[in-house]
Write a protein that holds these residues in place. Structure first.
Motif, PDB file in Angstrom:
ATOM      1  N   LYS A   1       0.603  -0.431  -0.307  1.00 57.65           N
ATOM      2  CA  LYS A   1       0.426   0.024   0.346  1.00 57.65           C
ATOM      3  C   LYS A   1       1.064   1.189   0.205  1.00 57.65           C
ATOM      4  O   LYS A   1       0.677   2.136  -0.146  1.00 57.65           O
ATOM      5  CB  LYS A   1      -1.233  -0.554   1.397  1.00 57.65           C
ATOM      6  CG  LYS A   1      -2.085  -0.968   1.253  1.00 57.65           C
ATOM      7  CD  LYS A   1      -3.432  -0.846   0.076  1.00 57.65           C
ATOM      8  CE  LYS A   1      -3.809   0.658  -0.074  1.00 57.65           C
ATOM      9  NZ  LYS A   1      -4.315   0.494  -1.191  1.00 57.65           N
TER      10      LYS A   1
ATOM     11  N   VAL B   1       2.123   1.829  -3.555  1.00 56.52           N
ATOM     12  CA  VAL B   1       1.423   1.961  -4.772  1.00 56.52           C
ATOM     13  C   VAL B   1       0.791   3.551  -3.965  1.00 56.52           C
ATOM     14  O   VAL B   1      -0.469   4.069  -4.668  1.00 56.52           O
ATOM     15  CB  VAL B   1      -0.134   1.647  -5.067  1.00 56.52           C
ATOM     16  CG1 VAL B   1       0.717  -0.166  -5.724  1.00 56.52           C
ATOM     17  CG2 VAL B   1      -0.828   0.900  -3.412  1.00 56.52           C
TER      18      VAL B   1
ATOM     19  N   SER C   1      -2.798   5.896  -5.663  1.00 57.75           N
ATOM     20  CA  SER C   1      -3.445   6.074  -4.874  1.00 57.75           C
ATOM     21  C   SER C   1      -4.253   7.006  -4.688  1.00 57.75           C
ATOM     22  O   SER C   1      -5.368   7.233  -4.161  1.00 57.75           O
ATOM     23  CB  SER C   1      -4.145   5.272  -3.371  1.00 57.75           C
ATOM     24  OG  SER C   1      -3.594   3.482  -3.601  1.00 57.75           O
TER      25      SER C   1
ATOM     26  N   GLN D   1      -3.332  -0.443 -10.052  1.00 61.14           N
ATOM     27  CA  GLN D   1      -3.374  -0.992  -8.399  1.00 61.14           C
ATOM     28  C   GLN D   1      -4.026  -2.049  -8.576  1.00 61.14           C
ATOM     29  O   GLN D   1      -3.418  -3.452  -7.773  1.00 61.14           O
ATOM     30  CB  GLN D   1      -3.919  -0.454  -7.820  1.00 61.14           C
ATOM     31  CG  GLN D   1      -3.450   0.980  -7.096  1.00 61.14           C
ATOM     32  CD  GLN D   1      -4.163   1.421  -6.251  1.00 61.14           C
ATOM     33  OE1 GLN D   1      -3.876   1.121  -5.376  1.00 61.14           O
ATOM     34  NE2 GLN D   1      -4.627   3.107  -6.550  1.00 61.14           N
TER      35      GLN D   1
ATOM     36  N   ILE E   1      -1.227  -5.761  -8.725  1.00 59.01           N
ATOM     37  CA  ILE E   1      -0.970  -5.664  -7.745  1.00 59.01           C
ATOM     38  C   ILE E   1      -1.239  -6.723  -6.420  1.00 59.01           C
ATOM     39  O   ILE E   1      -1.199  -7.687  -5.904  1.00 59.01           O
ATOM     40  CB  ILE E   1      -0.494  -4.326  -7.375  1.00 59.01           C
ATOM     41  CG1 ILE E   1       0.574  -3.416  -8.249  1.00 59.01           C
ATOM     42  CG2 ILE E   1      -0.069  -4.415  -6.158  1.00 59.01           C
ATOM     43  CD1 ILE E   1       1.178  -1.964  -8.227  1.00 59.01           C
TER      44      ILE E   1
ATOM     45  N   ASN F   1      -6.183  -4.585   3.793  1.00 56.44           N
ATOM     46  CA  ASN F   1      -6.556  -3.172   2.625  1.00 56.44           C
ATOM     47  C   ASN F   1      -7.045  -3.150   3.202  1.00 56.44           C
ATOM     48  O   ASN F   1      -6.917  -0.692   2.868  1.00 56.44           O
ATOM     49  CB  ASN F   1      -6.393  -4.375   1.879  1.00 56.44           C
ATOM     50  CG  ASN F   1      -6.099  -3.590   0.381  1.00 56.44           C
ATOM     51  OD1 ASN F   1      -5.325  -3.212   0.324  1.00 56.44           O
ATOM     52  ND2 ASN F   1      -7.329  -3.589  -0.643  1.00 56.44           N
TER      53      ASN F   1
ATOM     54  N   THR G   1      -6.624   1.607   3.387  1.00 52.47           N
ATOM     55  CA  THR G   1      -7.379   2.649   2.509  1.00 52.47           C
ATOM     56  C   THR G   1      -8.188   3.601   2.908  1.00 52.47           C
ATOM     57  O   THR G   1      -7.949   4.482   2.242  1.00 52.47           O
ATOM     58  CB  THR G   1      -7.880   1.426   1.376  1.00 52.47           C
ATOM     59  OG1 THR G   1      -7.393   0.557   0.527  1.00 52.47           O
ATOM     60  CG2 THR G   1      -8.627   2.742   0.404  1.00 52.47           C
TER      61      THR G   1
END
Length: 591
Positions: free
Chosen positions: A375, A378, A382, A438, A441, A553, A557
């Motif tokens: 995370k 990326v 994001s 993303q 991935i 995740n 996020t």
């Protein structure tokens, strides 16, 4: 059609779409199709025939009984025995792996003798050629005799012998390393007066599909074959659909076998020599077979020849398989692990997970750390998506007012929304591309967690003692506080027997959804509102490691998106929105 009916129709279509995608990705188990009777009748079991277009015809082999003569196998990772009938490797246990996490659980029984419903074995023999009678060479039913050695171990090879009584003496010498590789040296001595031409072979036979076949689209289970750098993966269903043997000529660098989720058997001929890799299905007996037939050898009178074949039978341990590839010269052997379409991502992600686990020593925490690392990598992608969502969220009140003013004027609503975006310099599509980039991935991370052997029977914390199994806790017994057990996974009640992790997954999805702009259409808005709780039930029986990954995740996020929204002046009140919505619904209900 009025708006209410149109919205209801749209809701039904969307729900059907969700169910359609779900059952496409997670289909119900189905029976293997039968092969046409005329073909099946011809495909009776026999030894492979060299340089032949069709299998030989012979009677079904005599079933092996428990008291057949055997030679014990004892190594650090393997135990079992060699069956002197056919020189078969048909009794093999993986001593470090058990069926379940219980301490008294049975050891994994990988290979089983003929006569059991799930027979699964390897055999090594010779095919006759050019004037040599079929009964003058050893086949799958030949009774060998022990010539040298008592127990096969890393320090003690075993040799078995068979004399055809007509001048040819055949020997198989077995050696085993300290992991999962058995080497078979097949030799023939010609004491006759004429040359003899014969072809050595190895075969793997599997009676019926495995009982624990998962049939999951993320994972390949079935035949696996490497031929001159080209990898073939053929599912059991597709093998059974074929009406003839699938033959591939390998000039060098190849192998063939069967792969399960965690275990594998593979025939590995000399990597510098050609051979014929054959896959075939015997419909009459429901038997799947993989053959490796080496080129014919002409043994002169008074001469002899030896051919060496390796046979891998064991767990798909990454380090072990990589060592066989790098140090043992087995080309592309690491590809026996199913890396998928995004292998260029799954391989480095697995390497990272493996090394994090080596440092931490706990696979659950390793999954969490790995998700944090990815995370973070990326985040630049994001960021653009979250900024776009923040701007869209800020415009939500104005969009609601616009919809009230326009009513049923769809064209006017569309023009008003475009003007609203233009005036506030918002591009609704600007966050899509970073999000799409993303997806590969995180799908690769999902696949790595699903296929990795390290997850099997790996504990995390407290009640999670197997990350490859569903969360064992259940809301139906208040997570162990009430004096009855949770429903069995096969029970109808299992679908509502949510554990702690699935409930946390639903909450994390709901929290993340609250930060995203709501759909303009009321029906879509209703469907999206129910999605977290629908998926909570649908994913409740998935492996705990996968659910843990999704929770991590979603949580990361949410935190990232929440922080970016606040940095752009928007202060989302998730809990306030929820309770405010509940109060509004209650007020509407009392009117």
């Amino acid at each position: 059609m009025d708006n209410q009916n149109r919205n209801m129709l749209l809701a039904l279509v969307l729900c059907a779409g969700v169910l359609g995608v779900w059952y496409t990705l997670f289909p119900l188990p189905e029976q293997s199709p039968a092969v046409a009777e005329d073909v099946a009748a011809e495909q009776t079991l026999d030894a492979p025939v060299a340089n032949s277009a069709t299998p030989g015809v012979a009677a079904v082999p005599t079933e092996v009984v428990a008291d057949t003569p055997r030679v014990p196998i004892e190594s650090p990772e393997l135990s079992g025995s060699i069956n002197l009938m056919g020189g078969r490797l048909d009794d093999l246990y993986l001593t470090d792996y058990r069926v379940s996490v219980e301490e008294d659980s049975d050891t994994i029984h990988l290979l089983r003798p003929s006569g059991s419903n799930d027979a699964y074995f390897a055999s090594f023999g010779w095919s006759a050629n050019q004037g040599v009678a079929a009964d003058a060479v050893p086949g799958p039913d030949t009774m060998w005799e022990l010539e040298e050695g008592e127990t096969l171990s890393p320090d003690s090879p075993v040799t078995i012998k068979w004399d055809n009584g007509a001048g040819l003496t055949f020997r198989n010498t077995y050696t085993v390393d300290d992991k999962f590789m058995i080497t078979i040296d097949q030799s023939v001595v010609n004491n006759g007066d004429a040359d003899a031409t014969v072809a050595p072979y190895g075969l793997i036979r599997r009676y019926t599909e495995p009982d624990d076949l998962e049939g999951f689209f993320v994972l390949h289970e079935g035949l696996i074959r490497m031929a001159d750098g080209s990898l073939d993966q053929i599912k059991y269903k597709d093998i059974a659909d074929e009406t003839a043997a699938d033959r591939t000529t390998v000039t060098e660098s190849g192998w063939i076998g069967y792969t399960d989720h965690y275990w594998m058997t593979t025939l590995i001929p000399d990597q510098t020599r050609p051979f014929e890799a054959i896959s075939r299905y015997f419909g009459t007996n429901d038997v799947y077979e993989a053959d490796a037939i080496m080129p014919s050898e002409t043994v002169a009178a008074g001469g002899e020849t030896t051919v060496s074949t390796r046979f891998f039978a064991g767990a798909k341990e990454w380090e072990t398989i990589r060592a066989y590839q790098n140090d043992g010269g087995i080309v592309n052997f690491i590809n026996t692990i199913d890396w998928g379409w995004f292998f260029f991502l799954t391989k480095p992600i697995f390497w990272l997970l493996h090394n994090i686990h080596a440092l931490i020593g706990n696979m659950g925490w390793s999954i969490i750390v790995l998700t944090f690392v990815l995370k973070a990598l990326v985040l630049p992608l994001s960021y653009k998506s979250y900024v776009s969502m923040a701007k869209m969220k800020e415009l939500q009140p104005e969009m609601e007012k616009l919809k009230e003013r326009m009513g049923d004027d769809r064209a006017g609503l569309q023009q008003g929304m475009m003007k609203l975006y233009r005036d506030n310099k918002v591009n609704p599509a600007s966050g899509c591309l970073p999000m799409l980039l993303q997806i590969p991935i995180f799908f690769s991370l999902y696949k790595v967690i699903f296929v990795t052997l390290e997850l099997r029977h790996a504990p995390w914390i407290g009640w999670i003692n197997d990350l490859s199994a569903p969360d064992p806790s259940s809301i139906l017994n208040l997570f162990g506080l009430l004096p009855w057990a949770a429903p069995e996974p096969t029970s109808f009640l299992a679908i509502i027997s949510l554990g702690i992790l699935p409930i946390l997954l639903g909450i994390s999805m709901w929290l993340q959804q609250k930060l995203n702009p709501a759909p303009a259409d009321p029906s879509q808005k209703m469907i999206f509102a129910w999605m977290p709780w629908i998926f909570m039930f649908m994913l409740g029986n998935f492996a705990s490691g996968l659910v843990l990954y999704w929770i991590t995740n979603n949580t990361i996020t949410f935190v990232q998106q929440y922080g970016i929204m606040r940095s752009h002046g928007h202060k989302p009140d998730v809990l306030g929105n929820m309770f405010g919505g509940l109060r509004k619904n209650k007020a509407d209900a009392t009117k």
